[in-house]
Write a protein that holds these residues in place. Structure first.
Motif, PDB file in Angstrom:
ATOM      1  N   GLY A 224       0.830  -1.202   0.000  1.00 16.87           N
ATOM      2  CA  GLY A 224       0.000   0.000   0.000  1.00 16.87           C
ATOM      3  C   GLY A 224       0.858   1.243   0.000  1.00 16.87           C
ATOM      4  O   GLY A 224       1.534   1.534   0.980  1.00 16.87           O
ATOM      5  N   ALA A 225       0.843   1.968  -1.110  1.00 16.49           N
ATOM      6  CA  ALA A 225       1.694   3.151  -1.247  1.00 16.49           C
ATOM      7  C   ALA A 225       0.879   4.438  -1.169  1.00 16.49           C
ATOM      8  O   ALA A 225       1.166   5.412  -1.856  1.00 16.49           O
ATOM      9  CB  ALA A 225       2.476   3.099  -2.562  1.00 16.49           C
ATOM     10  N   GLY A 226      -0.167   4.426  -0.336  1.00 18.84           N
ATOM     11  CA  GLY A 226      -0.886   5.662  -0.061  1.00 18.84           C
ATOM     12  C   GLY A 226      -0.068   6.526   0.881  1.00 18.84           C
ATOM     13  O   GLY A 226       1.118   6.273   1.110  1.00 18.84           O
ATOM     14  N   SER A 227      -0.690   7.551   1.464  1.00 16.58           N
ATOM     15  CA  SER A 227       0.069   8.484   2.296  1.00 16.58           C
ATOM     16  C   SER A 227       0.679   7.790   3.508  1.00 16.58           C
ATOM     17  O   SER A 227       1.807   8.094   3.902  1.00 16.58           O
ATOM     18  CB  SER A 227      -0.828   9.645   2.741  1.00 16.58           C
ATOM     19  OG  SER A 227      -1.933   9.165   3.479  1.00 16.58           O
ATOM     20  N   VAL A 228      -0.047   6.835   4.090  1.00 15.67           N
ATOM     21  CA  VAL A 228       0.480   6.132   5.267  1.00 15.67           C
ATOM     22  C   VAL A 228       1.672   5.257   4.881  1.00 15.67           C
ATOM     23  O   VAL A 228       2.745   5.336   5.485  1.00 15.67           O
ATOM     24  CB  VAL A 228      -0.625   5.276   5.931  1.00 15.67           C
ATOM     25  CG1 VAL A 228      -0.043   4.405   7.039  1.00 15.67           C
ATOM     26  CG2 VAL A 228      -1.712   6.175   6.499  1.00 15.67           C
ATOM     27  N   GLY A 229       1.495   4.433   3.860  1.00 14.57           N
ATOM     28  CA  GLY A 229       2.581   3.555   3.427  1.00 14.57           C
ATOM     29  C   GLY A 229       3.812   4.321   2.978  1.00 14.57           C
ATOM     30  O   GLY A 229       4.947   3.958   3.310  1.00 14.57           O
TER      31      GLY A 229
ATOM     32  N   VAL B 201      10.074  -7.767   8.393  1.00 14.53           N
ATOM     33  CA  VAL B 201       8.792  -7.168   8.776  1.00 14.53           C
ATOM     34  C   VAL B 201       7.954  -6.946   7.517  1.00 14.53           C
ATOM     35  O   VAL B 201       8.483  -6.514   6.481  1.00 14.53           O
ATOM     36  CB  VAL B 201       8.997  -5.789   9.473  1.00 14.53           C
ATOM     37  CG1 VAL B 201       7.658  -5.206   9.922  1.00 14.53           C
ATOM     38  CG2 VAL B 201       9.938  -5.921  10.652  1.00 14.53           C
ATOM     39  N   VAL B 202       6.660  -7.246   7.613  1.00 16.95           N
ATOM     40  CA  VAL B 202       5.712  -6.873   6.560  1.00 16.95           C
ATOM     41  C   VAL B 202       4.655  -5.970   7.187  1.00 16.95           C
ATOM     42  O   VAL B 202       4.103  -6.288   8.244  1.00 16.95           O
ATOM     43  CB  VAL B 202       5.048  -8.106   5.916  1.00 16.95           C
ATOM     44  CG1 VAL B 202       3.857  -7.696   5.055  1.00 16.95           C
ATOM     45  CG2 VAL B 202       6.064  -8.865   5.068  1.00 16.95           C
ATOM     46  N   ILE B 203       4.404  -4.837   6.546  1.00 17.78           N
ATOM     47  CA  ILE B 203       3.394  -3.898   7.028  1.00 17.78           C
ATOM     48  C   ILE B 203       2.294  -3.809   5.970  1.00 17.78           C
ATOM     49  O   ILE B 203       2.545  -3.395   4.841  1.00 17.78           O
ATOM     50  CB  ILE B 203       3.996  -2.497   7.272  1.00 17.78           C
ATOM     51  CG1 ILE B 203       5.160  -2.587   8.266  1.00 17.78           C
ATOM     52  CG2 ILE B 203       2.921  -1.534   7.786  1.00 17.78           C
ATOM     53  CD1 ILE B 203       5.921  -1.288   8.447  1.00 17.78           C
ATOM     54  N   ALA B 204       1.077  -4.223   6.342  1.00 22.15           N
ATOM     55  CA  ALA B 204      -0.077  -4.124   5.445  1.00 22.15           C
ATOM     56  C   ALA B 204      -0.737  -2.771   5.722  1.00 22.15           C
ATOM     57  O   ALA B 204      -1.469  -2.622   6.700  1.00 22.15           O
ATOM     58  CB  ALA B 204      -1.041  -5.270   5.693  1.00 22.15           C
ATOM     59  N   ALA B 205      -0.445  -1.794   4.871  1.00 15.70           N
ATOM     60  CA  ALA B 205      -0.801  -0.401   5.185  1.00 15.70           C
ATOM     61  C   ALA B 205      -1.800   0.199   4.203  1.00 15.70           C
ATOM     62  O   ALA B 205      -1.941   1.418   4.131  1.00 15.70           O
ATOM     63  CB  ALA B 205       0.467   0.456   5.206  1.00 15.70           C
ATOM     64  N   SER B 206      -2.506  -0.641   3.444  1.00 20.11           N
ATOM     65  CA  SER B 206      -3.429  -0.093   2.454  1.00 20.11           C
ATOM     66  C   SER B 206      -4.682   0.466   3.129  1.00 20.11           C
ATOM     67  O   SER B 206      -4.925   0.259   4.321  1.00 20.11           O
ATOM     68  CB  SER B 206      -3.826  -1.176   1.437  1.00 20.11           C
ATOM     69  OG  SER B 206      -4.908  -1.944   1.931  1.00 20.11           O
TER      70      SER B 206
ATOM     71  N   ALA C 179      -0.525  -4.807  10.699  1.00 25.00           N
ATOM     72  CA  ALA C 179      -1.616  -4.476   9.788  1.00 25.00           C
ATOM     73  C   ALA C 179      -2.356  -3.233  10.263  1.00 25.00           C
ATOM     74  O   ALA C 179      -2.592  -3.046  11.461  1.00 25.00           O
ATOM     75  CB  ALA C 179      -2.594  -5.642   9.662  1.00 25.00           C
ATOM     76  N   ARG C 180      -2.741  -2.423   9.311  1.00 30.12           N
ATOM     77  CA  ARG C 180      -3.539  -1.224   9.571  1.00 30.12           C
ATOM     78  C   ARG C 180      -5.026  -1.587   9.483  1.00 30.12           C
ATOM     79  O   ARG C 180      -5.458  -2.205   8.523  1.00 30.12           O
ATOM     80  CB  ARG C 180      -3.178  -0.164   8.532  1.00 30.12           C
ATOM     81  CG  ARG C 180      -4.079   1.061   8.504  1.00 30.12           C
ATOM     82  CD  ARG C 180      -3.726   1.896   7.269  1.00 30.12           C
ATOM     83  NE  ARG C 180      -4.596   3.056   7.112  1.00 30.12           N
ATOM     84  CZ  ARG C 180      -4.625   3.824   6.013  1.00 30.12           C
ATOM     85  NH1 ARG C 180      -3.827   3.537   4.999  1.00 30.12           N
ATOM     86  NH2 ARG C 180      -5.429   4.847   5.946  1.00 30.12           N
ATOM     87  N   ILE C 181      -5.788  -1.190  10.504  1.00 28.44           N
ATOM     88  CA  ILE C 181      -7.241  -1.369  10.484  1.00 28.44           C
ATOM     89  C   ILE C 181      -7.869  -0.043  10.071  1.00 28.44           C
ATOM     90  O   ILE C 181      -7.650   0.988  10.719  1.00 28.44           O
ATOM     91  CB  ILE C 181      -7.792  -1.771  11.865  1.00 28.44           C
ATOM     92  CG1 ILE C 181      -7.094  -3.037  12.377  1.00 28.44           C
ATOM     93  CG2 ILE C 181      -9.297  -1.987  11.800  1.00 28.44           C
ATOM     94  CD1 ILE C 181      -7.450  -3.374  13.812  1.00 28.44           C
ATOM     95  N   ASN C 182      -8.661  -0.054   9.013  1.00 27.33           N
ATOM     96  CA  ASN C 182      -9.303   1.172   8.542  1.00 27.33           C
ATOM     97  C   ASN C 182     -10.701   1.348   9.126  1.00 27.33           C
ATOM     98  O   ASN C 182     -11.096   2.447   9.487  1.00 27.33           O
ATOM     99  CB  ASN C 182      -9.369   1.172   7.007  1.00 27.33           C
ATOM    100  CG  ASN C 182      -7.993   1.215   6.388  1.00 27.33           C
ATOM    101  OD1 ASN C 182      -7.394   2.263   6.253  1.00 27.33           O
ATOM    102  ND2 ASN C 182      -7.463   0.056   6.008  1.00 27.33           N
ATOM    103  N   ASP C 183     -11.441   0.249   9.208  1.00 26.82           N
ATOM    104  CA  ASP C 183     -12.812   0.290   9.716  1.00 26.82           C
ATOM    105  C   ASP C 183     -12.863  -0.427  11.068  1.00 26.82           C
ATOM    106  O   ASP C 183     -12.622  -1.632  11.144  1.00 26.82           O
ATOM    107  CB  ASP C 183     -13.755  -0.403   8.731  1.00 26.82           C
ATOM    108  CG  ASP C 183     -15.214  -0.338   9.165  1.00 26.82           C
ATOM    109  OD1 ASP C 183     -15.492   0.070  10.314  1.00 26.82           O
ATOM    110  OD2 ASP C 183     -16.084  -0.709   8.346  1.00 26.82           O
ATOM    111  N   PRO C 184     -13.176   0.297  12.142  1.00 27.55           N
ATOM    112  CA  PRO C 184     -13.200  -0.334  13.476  1.00 27.55           C
ATOM    113  C   PRO C 184     -14.111  -1.560  13.545  1.00 27.55           C
ATOM    114  O   PRO C 184     -13.880  -2.451  14.366  1.00 27.55           O
ATOM    115  CB  PRO C 184     -13.716   0.787  14.385  1.00 27.55           C
ATOM    116  CG  PRO C 184     -13.377   2.050  13.675  1.00 27.55           C
ATOM    117  CD  PRO C 184     -13.480   1.742  12.204  1.00 27.55           C
TER     118      PRO C 184
END
Length: 234
Positions: free
Chosen positions: A10-15, A70-75, A99-104
């Protein structure tokens, strides 16, 4: 010696912000995204990139994901982050999967059954801030048992912190070796590091740190301004 291989899906702003920070600290970073515009190769000269779908096993095989620490799932898509996490852990035995959670509402899915070692949920962290919940109230959150590679650490800035009301660059300049600032959480949500932006009391600062650096990082973050804290501590 402390260099890690880190893959970010995920290469958005967070990634992108995580990739920039970690590559700047000397780590070997690979960004994976399907969107050429998101990758922005020229903007990230220190970062390797792979233009492909991170949910496809063949893509991760091409990336040699098993070689990463390390793997970061940031999409911005929770389904993508879960699939990437599961593949990273079950197919490639990656030591640390974040992993990033987008929806609680999806938070319950992000556990070891999906290969996730640590899930970062900005809405929950912000809610905790608003409700005055401290790290001591959730000792199991934000810390992991010792694992090879890196760990997530977070801290809420208090009024006596020497970094409150100062630009982020003052904090990053003092970080121990093996630590990178990856996000700042506040009432406005999650934002990537920005050296000129001012840190405020109540902000949560989130770091990726090598295990050996956790002690020095905690000492730095627990440091207080001499003047006010001596009166309030007692």
């Amino acid at each position: 010696m402390g260099e890690m291989r880190i893959a970010i899906a995920g290469a958005g702003s967070v990634g992108r912000s995580i990739a920039t920070e970690l590559a700047g600290n000397g780590h070997d970073v690979l960004l994976i995204d399907r969107d050429t515009r998101a990758i922005g190769v020229d903007d990230l000269p220190q970062v390797e990139w792979l233009l492909a779908d991170a949910c496809e096993l063949a893509t991760l095989e091409d990336a040699r994901l098993g070689d990463f620490d390390v793997v970061i799932a940031a999409s911005s898509d929770d389904k993508v982050n879960l699939v990437v996490s599961l593949l990273a852990k079950t197919e490639f035995a990656v030591d640390q999967v974040i992993a990033r959670i987008n929806d609680p509402a999806n938070e319950w899915l992000f556990d070891d059954s999906w290969g996730v070692d640590l899930a970062v949920s900005p809405p929950r962290l912000i809610a905790d801030l608003v409700e005055g919940v401290s790290e001591e109230d959730h000792p199991e959150e934000g810390t992991l048992p010792p694992l090879p590679g890196a760990e997530i650490a977070e801290s809420v800035l208090h009024a006596a912190s020497p970094f409150a009301d100062r630009p982020e660059r003052d904090l990053t300049a003092e970080l121990p070796e093996g630590v990178a600032l990856v996000a700042v959480l506040g009432p406005g949500g999650v934002r990537p590091p920005a050296p000129e932006r001012t840190l405020s009391v109540g902000n949560t600062v989130v770091f990726l740190a090598e295990p050996d650096a956790l002690g020095p990082l905690e000492e730095l973050l627990e440091r207080v301004e001499d003047s006010e804290e001596s009166a309030s501590e007692g």
